[in-house]
Design a protein around this motif. Structure first.
Motif: not given
Length: 437
Positions: A40-48
């Protein structure tokens, strides 16, 4: 310095880590991305934000608006970042998801009381820990969690809506408006005649779905149904749901359309829009074909197609206490969607509560359950007190709060009075428990 481990830097883990670090606790925050990614995630950033960019209603006359206001009063990092990076969305609070997650990542990485570990956690550590690894918890950790709870995890499936570019939308066919003209005209609306809707509906029913193991058994959360699943419930289901035309008058005709597809701003620049209510697990090529039948989207450029992904949660009434600690292991707290709360705001709120209570337990103080009149208290008490035989994820709603002693017929006035009572109860509780930071 006292230390606590937080596993997962989503909305709940980020909020829990912030609450602890702000109270002088050294936090070891573990996030497996980008070392290991998720579907599901696209980035490595927190609280995406992986689904919508909306945190839902902004006013305190609705339950989620009240919950956000209570979180603000307790120094919520998630709410600060949301308010800083809001995009116009009528009566809702929506955010530029990239700026939102970037701010949270930066503030946590720069906090002097917080160490970030970019690695996967395979088993539960020894010592005070908050598990906020989310509905996409990796297999090894999920297996260890099951052993700790003595239960089997429940599961359901969740879907995300597609995103298109503004420049690819035919603005000759779409119009700007918010439902009932509430707030600014922040939504793009694509009106459909009966004939256009029926052609779209027929194509949607015939479209080919991507295979998602387990979905065919119907294990899907009702609050985030794929648009094609809703369509199969009847030809008018969508026109009473995400495509309802009520409160949206086409300024070119002065009339209500048979159906209306709404698009909401995805970023502050207003260059990206998501299709509201169009969570889906159609194959990508089918999404392009079917959704291009919507008037105004014939040449839409899809920068992200809808996706379907696995979600898991605990049977909270059996395994968790209202302070979010595990009944069998009080040094182990859980937060986020895996506890059985549903929604961005509710997940962040559970992180706030788990963080506060882990801090209290570490300092040998009684853990706290907020008053039932508050939305924070109502949400936590529901997780502990709901029937375990039929437990399902729950959004915050006024039905979880005690009814008023007086009868107020006007729903808006009644909700405003409930919120007024909640904020007064919260203020009294915080003063009594000395919850100032």
């Amino acid at each position: 310095m006292q230390q606590i481990t937080v596993i997962g830097a989503g909305l709940a883990g980020s909020e829990a880590a912030w609450q602890l670090a702000e109270r002088g606790i050294m936090v070891n925050l573990y996030e497996m991305r980008p070392t290991k990614t998720t579907p599901a995630h696209q980035t490595d950033r927190f609280a995406e934000l992986v689904c919508s960019n909306s945190l839902r209603g902004a006013g305190i006359e609705n339950a989620v608006g009240l919950l956000k206001e209570e979180m603000r009063r307790l120094g919520s990092l998630i709410m600060e970042a949301a308010d800083h990076n809001a995009v116009p969305a009528g009566g809702a609070l929506a955010v530029d998801r990239e700026l939102f997650s970037s701010e949270i990542t930066k503030r946590l990485e720069q906090h002097p009381n917080l160490r970030v570990h970019r690695e996967e956690v395979h088993s539960l550590p020894v010592g005070m820990t908050i598990v906020a690894s989310g509905p996409l918890t990796s297999d090894d950790l999920a297996h260890d969690i099951l052993k700790a709870t003595g239960e089997q995890a429940l599961s359901f499936y969740d879907a995300a809506a597609p995103i298109v570019t503004l420049e690819s939308i035919d603005l000759e066919k779409a119009f700007w408006a918010s439902r009932y003209d509430k707030g600014d005209a922040d939504y793009l609306n694509c009106p459909m005649t009966r004939e256009e809707y029926e052609a779209f509906y027929k194509a949607l029913l015939e479209a080919e779905m991507a295979e998602v193991q387990g979905f065919e058994q119907g294990r899907v959360f009702e609050g985030c149904l794929p648009v094609e699943v809703m369509a199969k419930r009847g030809i008018q289901t969508l026109t009473f749901g995400p495509l309802k035309p009520v409160g949206l008058i086409d300024p070119r005709t002065g009339k209500k359309s048979h159906a209306v597809v709404q698009l909401r701003k995805e970023n502050q620049a207003g260059t990206l829009f998501n299709l509201v209510g169009f969570q889906t697990h159609l194959k990508w090529g089918e999404q392009k074909r079917v959704f291009s039948l919507i008037p105004g989207l014939e040449k839409a450029e899809f920068v992200r197609y809808g996706v379907m992904h696995r979600n898991t949660f605990l049977n909270a009434p059996k395994v968790l206490k209202a302070d979010f600690s595990l009944r069998l292991k009080p040094e182990l707290f859980f937060a986020g969607q895996m506890t059985g709360v549903e929604g961005y705001v509710e997940s962040a709120a559970s992180g706030l509560l788990a963080g506060l209570n882990a801090w209290r337990r570490l300092n040998q103080l009684d853990t706290l359950v907020f008053p039932p009149e508050s939305s924070l208290g109502a949400l936590a008490r529901h997780l502990e007190g709901a029937p375990s035989q039929s437990f399902q994820p729950m959004n915050i709603n006024f039905g979880l709060l005690p009814p008023l002693s007086e009868r107020i017929r006007d729903k808006r006035q009644k909700n405003a009075r409930i919120s007024e009572r909640a904020l007064a109860a919260l203020a009294e509780f915080c003063a009594r428990e000395d919850l100032g930071r």
